[in-house]
Design a protein around this motif. Structure first.
Motif, PDB file in Angstrom:
ATOM      1  N   HIS A 113     -11.607   9.661   3.660  1.00  0.00           N
ATOM      2  CA  HIS A 113     -11.877   8.516   2.847  1.00  0.00           C
ATOM      3  C   HIS A 113     -10.986   8.344   1.670  1.00  0.00           C
ATOM      4  O   HIS A 113     -10.451   7.011   1.364  1.00  0.00           O
ATOM      5  N   HIS A 117      -8.463   5.044   0.289  1.00  0.00           N
ATOM      6  CA  HIS A 117      -8.010   4.565  -0.784  1.00  0.00           C
ATOM      7  C   HIS A 117      -6.522   4.650  -1.146  1.00  0.00           C
ATOM      8  O   HIS A 117      -5.873   3.735  -1.591  1.00  0.00           O
ATOM      9  N   SER A 137     -12.114   7.309  -8.571  1.00  0.00           N
ATOM     10  CA  SER A 137     -13.461   6.891  -8.012  1.00  0.00           C
ATOM     11  C   SER A 137     -14.634   7.502  -8.674  1.00  0.00           C
ATOM     12  O   SER A 137     -14.531   8.114  -9.460  1.00  0.00           O
ATOM     13  N   ASP A 311     -15.481   0.696  -2.545  1.00  0.00           N
ATOM     14  CA  ASP A 311     -15.542   1.484  -1.068  1.00  0.00           C
ATOM     15  C   ASP A 311     -15.640   0.108  -0.194  1.00  0.00           C
ATOM     16  O   ASP A 311     -16.368  -0.849  -0.409  1.00  0.00           O
ATOM     17  N   MET A 315      -9.757  -0.621   4.313  1.00  0.00           N
ATOM     18  CA  MET A 315      -9.134   0.715   3.784  1.00  0.00           C
ATOM     19  C   MET A 315      -9.173   1.523   5.060  1.00  0.00           C
ATOM     20  O   MET A 315      -8.193   2.214   5.091  1.00  0.00           O
TER      21      MET A 315
END
Ligand code: KG4
Ligand code: ZN
Length: 356
Positions: A113, A117, A137, A311, A315
């Motif tokens: 994840h 980003h 984040s 989110d 991406m």
């Protein structure tokens, strides 16, 4: 190439289709926020999140494909968030991606994840490696050199809370809504950042580590003091505290990023890009301050549009596409990873509660 991306690691269920052909790389990008489900609890409830992902993911994938005007047969790969994140949600996304890959005979790409980003700026602005990245984040706060796909050098990290966590917890203290970042940003517009004196954690120290838990404690003490003197927080108090908090977080991030620019320059004298990513990068004041910092250091500043900072699955699809181009695919026995550091060689940060 056309890749489907699936994101289920926190409180947004998302499905997207991206391509590397043509000007319009994001062909479909659907995000279904679970805010309404979690709001009564003032934060994300993992079990509620996992169930909501389970209910909404399949129709969302169908919707993304429909919006892209394609079917499974047109895909070159299926990318999904394999971690880090809330494990129930990550499992839901992993199983969906595996099922599609197995049935359609497609390459499967497990995406970190955080790498999603980290690589967003290459999707939106086509920037080259290496670049300096401030990743801010809800669960992570790091300064990294992005050297290549899958190759990260961590320069600094939070030793306690993430910046987004500081926004979220402080918003709760101030009686503002969840998520905290946007509600603090809104409240701060009417506030005086100088009325209350909050600390600037780590400012002036060597290195690039960050810390935010002291800020939250200082804020709590002011709130308690104000509550003792009267009936509670007046709207002006909330606005002034929100403004003070936003300013303090910004000061810390700018100070630490300035040190990181110096370190980045030493390692990569020709590197010119400072990138900000992650949900907190949606904050307008922070974007402005980082842009000014970059300009003062002769750096180019890159901040993806706010909707691609919080989110999303575009991406994840993009990071998957970049990995697929390099032949970096995963097996059907990939195990979801609740923790998954971008730079596995970085020493663990001191302090409790440190995320991956
Ligand atoms: O990247 P993200 O959507 O999810 C995680 O991977 O954590 O980041 C969510 C975080 C939350 O803490 C939220 O309060 C923060 O990003 N955030 C903001 C803003 N929008 C979202 N923080 C400050 N200002 C904003 N405008
Ligand atoms: Zn995120």
């Amino acid at each position: 190439m056309i890749v489907l991306g699936i994101e289920t690691s926190c409180d947004e269920t998302a499905a997207a289709v991206v391509t590397d052909a043509g000007d319009k790389r994001i062909v479909a990008n659907l995000v279904r926020s679970q805010l309404a489900e979690h709001r009564p609890y003032g934060g994300v409830v993992p079990e509620i999140a996992a169930r909501a992902h389970l209910e909404t993911l399949d129709p969302l994938i169908a919707g993304a494909l429909a919006e892209a005007g394609i079917g499974f047969a047109d895909l070159d790969g299926v990318a999904f968030t394999g971690g880090p994140g809330l494990i129930g949600g990550v499992i839901v996304g992993t199983m969906a991606a595996k099922a599609i890959a197995l049935v359609r005979g497609l390459p499967l790409i497990a995406v970190n994840h955080l790498e999603g980003h980290a690589l967003t700026a290459r999707l939106t602005d086509s920037i080259e490696f290496p670049y300096l990245l401030l990743l801010v984040s809800g669960g992570h706060c790091q300064l990294l050199i992005v050297e290549a796909v899958g190759r990260y050098k961590r320069l600094g990290t939070t030793i306690d809370d993430a910046a987004g966590e500081a926004f979220d917890k402080s918003a709760k203290l101030l009686g503002l809504g969840y998520p905290g970042g946007p509600s603090i940003e809104r409240a701060a517009l009417a506030g005086d950042p100088a009325r209350f004196d909050l600390p600037r954690p780590m400012k002036g120290r060597a290195g690039c580590d960050l810390s935010f838990s002291g800020l939250k404690t200082a804020l709590r003490q002011i709130v308690e003091r104000l509550a003792q003197n009267g009936a509670g927080l007046a709207p002006a108090d909330v606005a002034d505290l929100a403004a003070a908090l936003q300013a303090a977080i910004g000061d810390s991030l700018v100070d630490r990023t300035a040190n990181a620019i110096a370190m980045f320059r030493t390692r990569h004298p020709t590197g010119r890009n400072l990138v900000v990513a992650g949900g907190v990068a949606a904050n307008r004041q922070l974007r402005g301050r980082l842009a000014a910092l970059a300009a003062s250091r002769d750096m180019n500043f890159v901040a993806p549009p706010a909707a691609l900072c919080t989110d999303n699955a575009a991406m994840i699809a993009w990071a998957g596409l970049e990995r697929l181009r390099l032949g970096l695919t995963d097996d059907l026995d990939f195990a979801p990873r609740p923790r998954w550091p971008l730079d596995p060689d970085a020493a663990p940060a001191i302090g409790a509660g440190v995320k991956a």
